[in-house]
Design an enzyme around this catalytic site. Structure first.
Site: not given
Length: 272
Positions: A18, A142, A155, A159
């Protein structure tokens, strides 16, 4: 847009079922690349493989990147099928949305296992073959890997960790012909926010953003392809993303305050 650079290149894409992973695989496939598609759902991969490239140029592999053995087997499967590895795109990742004070620590462990350790595991086993091909390894991170994002402790931490790992790897192989790309999209339309983990580890189930207003996964894939062709070491996408990274470097305290206000406006924000 066609990219002759990728014709007959063997490219592994993790998290290929995806979002950015699937869009990138389709773009590479349309340019004549040979694709190894890796994800936890083999059924979903196989149902999508025809949209990526003809069967003789696609290999689908069930792979949980947090499992070292899965990553090792995935690399071996790629070699058995295609005989080489030119590019590894470490794209598999999960997100979260909860205040650290409310968080079950298993959520951060999950984020680190998939995002950071997934990148480390795949890179470890693909590295000898990437060096042989003088190829490229990519970590999809990110803006949160440059400027911290509140309610996303796990998160942002994962990252930042990926960026540190890949920046170090680049220096270690500075004279070996290996290209190491840290690729940082801004907000991109995908399923990652719907699947984001909340405080107890369950999926959020809905996105707080208007996904239709975000950069599409296909646009992001085009930027990734151009960066790989040019053997870039770093890409930061979107005007907001670039501004955020620059502001964080120059005015960190002000950026903290502006980030707080920005995230507090999100639908269902865990803080105000």
């Amino acid at each position: 847009m066609n990219h002759p650079y990728f014709k007959d290149k063997v490219i592994i894409v993790t998290g290929a079922s995806s979002g950015i992973g699937l869009a990138s695989a389709r773009l590479f496939g349309s340019c004549g690349a040979k694709l190894v598609l890796a994800a936890r759902s083999i059924d979903k991969l196989e149902s999508l493989s025809a949209s990526v490239a003809p069967a003789e140029r696609v290999l689908c592999v069930k792979c949980d990147v947090s499992c070292e053995q899965d990553c090792k087997q995935m690399v071996q499967a790629a070699l058995q099928r295609f005989g080489r590895i030119d590019i590894l795109v470490n794209n598999a990742g999960i997100s979260m949305r909860a205040m650290f004070a409310d968080l079950d620590l298993k959520v951060i462990r999950s984020l680190m296992d998939v995002n950071f350790w997934g990148t480390v595991n795949c890179t470890k086993y693909a590295l000898p073959y990437l060096l042989e091909a003088k190829g490229s390894v990519v970590g999809v991170i990110s803006i949160a890997g440059y400027s911290a994002l509140p309610a996303r402790t796990g998160y942002s931490a994962s990252k930042y960790a990926i960026r540190g790992f890949l920046d170090t790897l680049r220096i270690e192989h500075l004279k070996d012909g290996l290209n190491v790309l840290v690729f940082a999209p801004g907000y991109t339309a995908s399923n990652v926010r719907n699947a984001a983990l909340v405080a107890d580890g369950s999926a959020q189930g809905e996105t707080p953003l208007d996904e239709g207003k975000l950069m599409s996964a296909e646009q992001c894939a085009e930027h990734l392809a151009k960066a790989l062709e040019r053997r870039r070491s770093e890409v930061i996408l979107t005007s907001l993303g670039k501004l955020t990274v620059l502001a964080h470097r120059l005015f960190p305290r002000l950026t903290d305050k502006l980030t707080y206000k920005y995230i507090a406006r999100e639908a269902g924000s865990p803080f105000k």
